[in-house]
Design an enzyme around this catalytic site. Structure first.
Site, mmCIF file in Angstrom:
data_model
loop_
_atom_site.group_PDB
_atom_site.id
_atom_site.type_symbol
_atom_site.label_atom_id
_atom_site.label_comp_id
_atom_site.label_asym_id
_atom_site.label_seq_id
_atom_site.Cartn_x
_atom_site.Cartn_y
_atom_site.Cartn_z
ATOM 1 N N LEU A 100 0.903 -1.161 -0.207
ATOM 2 C CA LEU A 100 -0.003 -0.247 0.061
ATOM 3 C C LEU A 100 0.790 1.266 0.028
ATOM 4 C CD1 LEU A 100 -2.679 -0.706 2.656
ATOM 5 C CD2 LEU A 100 -2.788 -0.930 0.064
ATOM 6 N N ASP A 101 0.506 2.208 -0.607
ATOM 7 C CA ASP A 101 1.326 3.584 -0.453
ATOM 8 C C ASP A 101 1.464 4.108 0.533
ATOM 9 O OD1 ASP A 101 1.489 3.210 -3.630
ATOM 10 O OD2 ASP A 101 -0.397 4.580 -3.957
ATOM 11 N N LYS A 102 2.462 5.087 0.790
ATOM 12 C CA LYS A 102 2.906 5.522 1.949
ATOM 13 C C LYS A 102 1.353 6.301 2.633
ATOM 14 C CE LYS A 102 6.109 8.189 4.702
ATOM 15 N NZ LYS A 102 7.264 8.828 4.703
ATOM 16 N N LYS A 185 -4.944 5.113 -7.985
ATOM 17 C CA LYS A 185 -4.767 6.468 -8.276
ATOM 18 C C LYS A 185 -4.379 6.856 -9.776
ATOM 19 C CE LYS A 185 -2.413 7.164 -3.917
ATOM 20 N NZ LYS A 185 -1.175 7.252 -3.313
#
Ligand code: URA
Length: 234
Positions: A100-102, A185
């Site tokens: 998962l992205d930051k 995104k």
């Protein structure tokens, strides 16, 4: 296997913590209190902590509700990692399943079961991943249709069809069956919108526990493990 390693593998604590526990005479093996961390035990031995029988588990599975600001890695020089959040556990051998992205929140499975991870992440298995998304602009019918059919996000191929259900003009649930880099995104970018908040809700049969506060974790229940194993072996 050495008793101290056995206890570490069970997640009782670090090597030094379990040595301390053994020294305090809290461990018995086959009803005899032991004080030597180097004795050998195997799965036939009855190992107890404070009188409670310990079940040896080769594999461990945790559900983490990842907060924003933490990176999905096992170690990092600068940032806090998801493993840092499993404070009470022996994290050796554990790793996050997927990324998962930051700035993304939500469900992250952490395990030492490489086969299960491989199956859940295999592009051939098309495991569903559901995300809750907040958007900068209201979602249009055209965007919902486009995402439902697959969009060009600059890779060799378009994304596979996604399922979208609108919660409000600027928030949706979206389910995808792939795991490309920054996929959600980039998908919304491809339809002229921008993700302002992203949270993973489920992965395969595993759904984020509503009662698990952000930044907290818990071991998976037996039925959750079984469901994951059954689905991933299909
Ligand atoms: N898609 C993204 O863009 N980010 C995530 O963290 C997960 C899926």
């Amino acid at each position: 296997m050495r008793l101290d390693k056995y206890l570490c593998d069970l997640g009782i604590g670090t090597r030094s913590a379990v040595k301390e526990i053994i020294k305090k005479k809290r461990i018995s093996v086959n009803e005899n209190i032991v004080t030597d961390p180097s004795i050998h035990v195997d799965s036939n031995d009855r190992v107890k902590l404070d009188g409670n029988l310990l079940k040896y588990q080769e594999y461990r599975y945790y559900m983490l509700n990842k907060p924003s600001g933490v990176i999905t890695a096992t170690e990092d020089k600068c940032s806090q990692t998801v493993l840092d959040l499993l404070s009470g556990e022996n994290v050796k051998d554990l790793f996050p399943v997927g990324r998962l992205d930051k700035d993304t929140e939500g469900l992250l499975l952490i395990t030492n079961d490489g086969n299960l991870a491989h199956d859940l992440l295999s592009p051939k298995k098309h495991v569903d991943k559901c995300y809750y998304v907040e958007l900068e602009k209201p979602i249009t019918k055209d965007a919902i249709n486009a995402l439902g059919n697959g969009v060009d996000i600059g890779d060799d191929t378009c994304t596979l069809p996604a399922t979208i259900s609108a919660v409000s003009p600027t928030s949706v649930y979206i389910t995808i069956t792939e795991g490309r880099y920054h996929q959600i995104k980039r998908m919304f970018h491809a339809v002229g919108n921008h993700v302002t908040y992203l949270k993973r809700i489920s992965m395969g049969s595993l759904t984020l526990d509503d009662d698990l506060p952000l930044g907290n974790y818990r071991p998976l229940y037996d039925d959750e493990i079984l469901m994951l194993q059954m689905r991933s072996s299909r």
